[in-house]
Write a protein that holds these residues in place. Structure first.
Motif, PDB file in Angstrom:
ATOM      1  N   LEU A 281      67.326  45.560  84.604  1.00 24.96           N
ATOM      2  CA  LEU A 281      68.484  45.988  85.383  1.00 24.96           C
ATOM      3  C   LEU A 281      69.700  45.184  84.940  1.00 24.96           C
ATOM      4  O   LEU A 281      69.656  43.953  84.889  1.00 24.96           O
ATOM      5  CB  LEU A 281      68.228  45.762  86.880  1.00 24.96           C
ATOM      6  CG  LEU A 281      69.353  46.129  87.839  1.00 24.96           C
ATOM      7  CD1 LEU A 281      69.662  47.630  87.753  1.00 24.96           C
ATOM      8  CD2 LEU A 281      68.971  45.754  89.264  1.00 24.96           C
ATOM      9  N   ASP A 282      70.786  45.868  84.617  1.00 23.05           N
ATOM     10  CA  ASP A 282      72.031  45.207  84.242  1.00 23.05           C
ATOM     11  C   ASP A 282      72.621  44.548  85.490  1.00 23.05           C
ATOM     12  O   ASP A 282      72.939  45.231  86.465  1.00 23.05           O
ATOM     13  CB  ASP A 282      73.001  46.227  83.659  1.00 23.05           C
ATOM     14  CG  ASP A 282      74.296  45.608  83.182  1.00 23.05           C
ATOM     15  OD1 ASP A 282      74.484  44.371  83.292  1.00 23.05           O
ATOM     16  OD2 ASP A 282      75.148  46.370  82.693  1.00 23.05           O
ATOM     17  N   LEU A 283      72.756  43.247  85.463  1.00 24.18           N
ATOM     18  CA  LEU A 283      73.239  42.493  86.622  1.00 24.18           C
ATOM     19  C   LEU A 283      74.706  42.102  86.498  1.00 24.18           C
ATOM     20  O   LEU A 283      75.207  41.303  87.288  1.00 24.18           O
ATOM     21  CB  LEU A 283      72.378  41.246  86.830  1.00 24.18           C
ATOM     22  CG  LEU A 283      70.890  41.507  87.044  1.00 24.18           C
ATOM     23  CD1 LEU A 283      70.113  40.197  87.116  1.00 24.18           C
ATOM     24  CD2 LEU A 283      70.659  42.339  88.284  1.00 24.18           C
ATOM     25  N   ALA A 284      75.414  42.665  85.502  1.00 30.18           N
ATOM     26  CA  ALA A 284      76.813  42.304  85.271  1.00 30.18           C
ATOM     27  C   ALA A 284      77.692  42.640  86.472  1.00 30.18           C
ATOM     28  O   ALA A 284      78.605  41.894  86.801  1.00 30.18           O
ATOM     29  CB  ALA A 284      77.337  42.997  84.016  1.00 30.18           C
TER      30      ALA A 284
ATOM     31  N   ALA B  67      74.329  46.693  90.795  1.00 30.75           N
ATOM     32  CA  ALA B  67      72.929  46.263  90.702  1.00 30.75           C
ATOM     33  C   ALA B  67      72.240  46.343  92.066  1.00 30.75           C
ATOM     34  O   ALA B  67      71.112  46.841  92.166  1.00 30.75           O
ATOM     35  CB  ALA B  67      72.847  44.847  90.140  1.00 30.75           C
ATOM     36  N   LEU B  68      72.890  45.865  93.115  1.00 30.49           N
ATOM     37  CA  LEU B  68      72.284  45.921  94.450  1.00 30.49           C
ATOM     38  C   LEU B  68      72.082  47.353  94.918  1.00 30.49           C
ATOM     39  O   LEU B  68      71.091  47.661  95.577  1.00 30.49           O
ATOM     40  CB  LEU B  68      73.123  45.148  95.461  1.00 30.49           C
ATOM     41  CG  LEU B  68      73.015  43.628  95.390  1.00 30.49           C
ATOM     42  CD1 LEU B  68      73.911  42.983  96.439  1.00 30.49           C
ATOM     43  CD2 LEU B  68      71.584  43.160  95.572  1.00 30.49           C
ATOM     44  N   GLU B  69      73.001  48.236  94.564  1.00 30.55           N
ATOM     45  CA  GLU B  69      72.840  49.649  94.926  1.00 30.55           C
ATOM     46  C   GLU B  69      71.634  50.259  94.226  1.00 30.55           C
ATOM     47  O   GLU B  69      70.889  51.031  94.818  1.00 30.55           O
ATOM     48  CB  GLU B  69      74.113  50.434  94.578  1.00 30.55           C
ATOM     49  CG  GLU B  69      74.009  51.916  94.867  1.00 30.55           C
ATOM     50  CD  GLU B  69      73.745  52.247  96.339  1.00 30.55           C
ATOM     51  OE1 GLU B  69      73.081  53.266  96.594  1.00 30.55           O
ATOM     52  OE2 GLU B  69      74.194  51.495  97.215  1.00 30.55           O
ATOM     53  N   ARG B  70      71.414  49.890  92.975  1.00 34.62           N
ATOM     54  CA  ARG B  70      70.276  50.435  92.220  1.00 34.62           C
ATOM     55  C   ARG B  70      68.943  49.941  92.767  1.00 34.62           C
ATOM     56  O   ARG B  70      67.955  50.658  92.732  1.00 34.62           O
ATOM     57  CB  ARG B  70      70.384  50.051  90.740  1.00 34.62           C
ATOM     58  CG  ARG B  70      71.566  50.653  90.047  1.00 34.62           C
ATOM     59  CD  ARG B  70      71.325  51.672  88.972  1.00 34.62           C
ATOM     60  NE  ARG B  70      70.010  52.103  88.649  1.00 34.62           N
ATOM     61  CZ  ARG B  70      69.326  51.738  87.564  1.00 34.62           C
ATOM     62  NH1 ARG B  70      69.837  50.886  86.705  1.00 34.62           N
ATOM     63  NH2 ARG B  70      68.135  52.232  87.336  1.00 34.62           N
ATOM     64  N   MET B  71      68.895  48.692  93.270  1.00 35.58           N
ATOM     65  CA  MET B  71      67.620  48.159  93.786  1.00 35.58           C
ATOM     66  C   MET B  71      67.607  48.159  95.310  1.00 35.58           C
ATOM     67  O   MET B  71      67.059  47.272  95.951  1.00 35.58           O
ATOM     68  CB  MET B  71      67.320  46.775  93.205  1.00 35.58           C
ATOM     69  CG  MET B  71      68.340  45.715  93.433  1.00 35.58           C
ATOM     70  SD  MET B  71      67.816  44.214  92.592  1.00 35.58           S
ATOM     71  CE  MET B  71      68.979  43.062  93.237  1.00 35.58           C
ATOM     72  N   HIS B  72      68.167  49.198  95.898  1.00 37.45           N
ATOM     73  CA  HIS B  72      68.274  49.341  97.347  1.00 37.45           C
ATOM     74  C   HIS B  72      66.888  49.451  98.016  1.00 37.45           C
ATOM     75  O   HIS B  72      65.892  49.768  97.352  1.00 37.45           O
ATOM     76  CB  HIS B  72      69.099  50.574  97.692  1.00 37.45           C
ATOM     77  CG  HIS B  72      68.439  51.856  97.265  1.00 37.45           C
ATOM     78  ND1 HIS B  72      68.537  52.343  95.988  1.00 37.45           N
ATOM     79  CD2 HIS B  72      67.656  52.718  97.947  1.00 37.45           C
ATOM     80  CE1 HIS B  72      67.841  53.464  95.902  1.00 37.45           C
ATOM     81  NE2 HIS B  72      67.304  53.721  97.073  1.00 37.45           N
TER      82      HIS B  72
END
Length: 80
Positions: A41-44, A49-54
């Motif tokens: 996951l791109d954490l830039a 990033a938080l939306e993708r790993m909701h």
């Protein structure tokens, strides 16, 4: 399925270099969740990033080729 997630920015021995993603996820048909690192996951951008790993995001376990009977023998990846 992700039940909790965070991005870490503090260095700890044995952890990847920050930033790193940690998720607490419950595998299909399991009664309990397991915490571990989330790879790929791109954490830039923190917010993206938080939306993708909701909570509710689907993840799969990826197991190391050589295992040591430790929790670090696998990591999570998001199911896209």
């Amino acid at each position: 399925m992700v039940e909790a997630a965070t991005i870490g920015y503090t260095s700890f021995p044995g952890y990847p270099e920050p930033p790193y993603a940690l998720v607490y996820a419950r595998p299909d048909r399991a009664d309990t969740a397991i915490g571990n690192f989330l790879h790929g996951l791109d954490l830039a951008d923190y917010h993206v990033a938080l939306e993708r790993m909701h909570i509710g995001a689907r993840v799969s376990a990826v197991f190391a080729a050589e295992r040591s009977a430790l929790v670090t023998d696998f990591h999570w990846v998001l199911d896209d």
